[in-house]
Design a protein around this motif. Structure first.
Motif, PDB file in Angstrom:
ATOM      1  N   ASN A  75      11.633  41.331   4.353  1.00 20.48           N
ATOM      2  CA  ASN A  75      12.879  42.100   4.332  1.00 20.48           C
ATOM      3  C   ASN A  75      14.017  41.299   3.711  1.00 20.48           C
ATOM      4  O   ASN A  75      14.141  40.102   3.963  1.00 20.48           O
ATOM      5  CB  ASN A  75      13.309  42.466   5.757  1.00 20.48           C
ATOM      6  N   ASP A 101      15.238  37.300   9.967  1.00 13.64           N
ATOM      7  CA  ASP A 101      14.776  38.653   9.696  1.00 13.64           C
ATOM      8  C   ASP A 101      15.485  39.620  10.644  1.00 13.64           C
ATOM      9  O   ASP A 101      16.114  39.213  11.622  1.00 13.64           O
ATOM     10  CB  ASP A 101      13.256  38.734   9.891  1.00 13.64           C
ATOM     11  N   ARG A 115      15.205  48.184  16.105  1.00 14.84           N
ATOM     12  CA  ARG A 115      16.204  47.621  17.033  1.00 14.84           C
ATOM     13  C   ARG A 115      17.618  47.913  16.541  1.00 14.84           C
ATOM     14  O   ARG A 115      18.486  48.307  17.320  1.00 14.84           O
ATOM     15  CB  ARG A 115      15.991  46.115  17.177  1.00 14.84           C
ATOM     16  N   ASP A 147      15.096  43.662  12.638  1.00 13.25           N
ATOM     17  CA  ASP A 147      14.168  44.681  13.125  1.00 13.25           C
ATOM     18  C   ASP A 147      14.855  46.032  12.944  1.00 13.25           C
ATOM     19  O   ASP A 147      15.858  46.321  13.606  1.00 13.25           O
ATOM     20  CB  ASP A 147      13.846  44.415  14.594  1.00 13.25           C
TER      21      ASP A 147
END
Length: 159
Positions: free
Chosen positions: A99, A17, A22, A19
């Motif tokens: 995601n 995954d 980030r 972020d």
């Protein structure tokens, strides 16, 4: 329009995954020339044309997928004044809510960032070498191309 002198590009295909916060921070860190970042995140949804989706599996052609994405990122950089681009596409098996793809485009102004992000997503939906298999109550099958996606991508064709 010419791109800015420095336009860092990140392209990753991964199972893990990502972020969004980030990745945005990495794209903009120590940059004072960026006035807009547009992000698009694609998420596995639970239904498609009234069928309940249990899972979605994405496969790709390693090497070719990265090259093709880079080719289209290069086109976006040549068409809009971008200061940075990130494209992350996941592969593997996804459950609804997870995601799948992230596109970040950075520019001094929002219009270029919006247009470049939309251009890249239209490309990813129609031409990137990824294959989707859906698992639903109706069974399992490969997803075919959608005319609406081809129509969206066609608007970016240069006359």
């Amino acid at each position: 329009m010419a791109a800015s002198v420095t336009c860092p590009v990140t392209i990753r295909i991964q199972e893990a995954d990502f972020d969004i916060a980030r990745e945005t921070a990495l794209l903009t860190k120590s940059r004072t020339d960026i006035g807009a970042v547009v992000s698009f995140s694609g998420i596995c949804r639970a239904d498609e044309d009234s069928a309940n989706i249990a899972a979605l599996t994405l496969e790709h052609y390693p090497g070719m997928a990265e090259e093709e994405i880079k080719r289209h990122v290069d086109e976006a950089v040549s068409r809009w004044p971008l200061n940075g681009v990130t494209v992350i596409h996941r592969v593997g098996r996804f459950m609804p809510g997870e995601n799948i793809v992230l596109v970040l485009t950075a520019s001094q102004h929002r219009q270029a960032a919006f247009q470049a992000a939309e251009f890249l997503m239209d490309y990813l939906k129609t031409n990137a070498p990824f294959w989707k298999k859906e698992e639903s109550e109706a069974g399992t099958g490969w997803v075919e191309a959608q005319a609406r996606d081809d129509e969206a991508a066609a608007r970016w064709t240069k006359p």
